[in-house]
Design a protein around this motif. Structure first.
Motif, mmCIF file in Angstrom:
data_model
loop_
_atom_site.group_PDB
_atom_site.id
_atom_site.type_symbol
_atom_site.label_atom_id
_atom_site.label_comp_id
_atom_site.label_asym_id
_atom_site.label_seq_id
_atom_site.Cartn_x
_atom_site.Cartn_y
_atom_site.Cartn_z
ATOM 1 N N ASP A 14 0.825 -1.217 0.000
ATOM 2 C CA ASP A 14 0.000 0.000 0.000
ATOM 3 C C ASP A 14 0.851 1.255 0.000
ATOM 4 O O ASP A 14 0.545 2.223 -0.694
ATOM 5 N N ARG A 15 1.918 1.263 0.806
ATOM 6 C CA ARG A 15 2.761 2.470 0.876
ATOM 7 C C ARG A 15 3.423 2.748 -0.463
ATOM 8 O O ARG A 15 3.451 3.898 -0.917
ATOM 9 N N GLU A 16 3.933 1.705 -1.117
ATOM 10 C CA GLU A 16 4.579 1.904 -2.417
ATOM 11 C C GLU A 16 3.575 2.421 -3.445
ATOM 12 O O GLU A 16 3.882 3.311 -4.235
ATOM 13 N N GLN A 17 2.360 1.845 -3.428
ATOM 14 C CA GLN A 17 1.330 2.320 -4.355
ATOM 15 C C GLN A 17 0.954 3.769 -4.067
ATOM 16 O O GLN A 17 0.724 4.557 -4.995
ATOM 17 N N ALA A 18 0.902 4.133 -2.797
ATOM 18 C CA ALA A 18 0.559 5.512 -2.417
ATOM 19 C C ALA A 18 1.636 6.489 -2.879
ATOM 20 O O ALA A 18 1.333 7.610 -3.302
ATOM 21 N N ILE A 19 2.895 6.076 -2.804
ATOM 22 C CA ILE A 19 3.998 6.928 -3.270
ATOM 23 C C ILE A 19 3.856 7.186 -4.766
ATOM 24 O O ILE A 19 3.954 8.332 -5.225
ATOM 25 N N LEU A 20 3.601 6.137 -5.535
ATOM 26 C CA LEU A 20 3.441 6.319 -6.980
ATOM 27 C C LEU A 20 2.205 7.161 -7.296
ATOM 28 O O LEU A 20 2.244 8.000 -8.206
ATOM 29 N N ALA A 21 1.137 6.975 -6.542
ATOM 30 C CA ALA A 21 -0.071 7.774 -6.766
ATOM 31 C C ALA A 21 0.202 9.247 -6.500
ATOM 32 O O ALA A 21 -0.259 10.126 -7.236
ATOM 33 N N LEU A 22 0.971 9.532 -5.454
ATOM 34 C CA LEU A 22 1.302 10.915 -5.136
ATOM 35 C C LEU A 22 2.155 11.523 -6.254
ATOM 36 O O LEU A 22 1.969 12.676 -6.630
ATOM 37 N N GLU A 23 3.058 10.729 -6.825
ATOM 38 C CA GLU A 23 3.905 11.218 -7.920
ATOM 39 C C GLU A 23 3.113 11.506 -9.189
ATOM 40 O O GLU A 23 3.541 12.305 -10.004
ATOM 41 N N ARG A 24 1.968 10.863 -9.358
ATOM 42 C CA ARG A 24 1.140 11.108 -10.554
ATOM 43 C C ARG A 24 0.434 12.457 -10.487
ATOM 44 O O ARG A 24 0.014 12.986 -11.513
#
Length: 78
Positions: A9-19
């Motif tokens: 979840d944390r890794e996915q959240a990081i990528l989502a924030l970068e988008r």
């Protein structure tokens, strides 16, 4: 995909924030602290590691490839 192949979840959240786009200076750092509970320095350490993770590339190839290009450009300028 089995569980080992998926990002957490944390890794996915990081990528989502970068988008996302951020309106001004400080907005991204504030989002990192408030939404992810991370210090910006730690966030960027995790993001940098994610860029080398094939699971991240499979999850969000557009974002990962864009960030890899940015990283390579910055390295070339040093």
């Amino acid at each position: 995909m089995d569980q080992e192949q998926q990002l957490g979840d944390r890794e996915q959240a990081i990528l989502a924030l970068e988008r996302r786009g951020f309106p001004g200076p400080g907005a991204k750092e504030r989002a990192i602290r408030e939404e992810l509970g991370l210090a910006p320095v730690r966030y960027y350490q995790l993001l940098n590691a994610l860029l080398d993770d094939e699971r991240a590339l499979a999850h969000d190839p557009v974002t990962v490839n864009r960030l890899r290009r940015v990283r390579e450009t910055r390295r070339a300028e040093r």
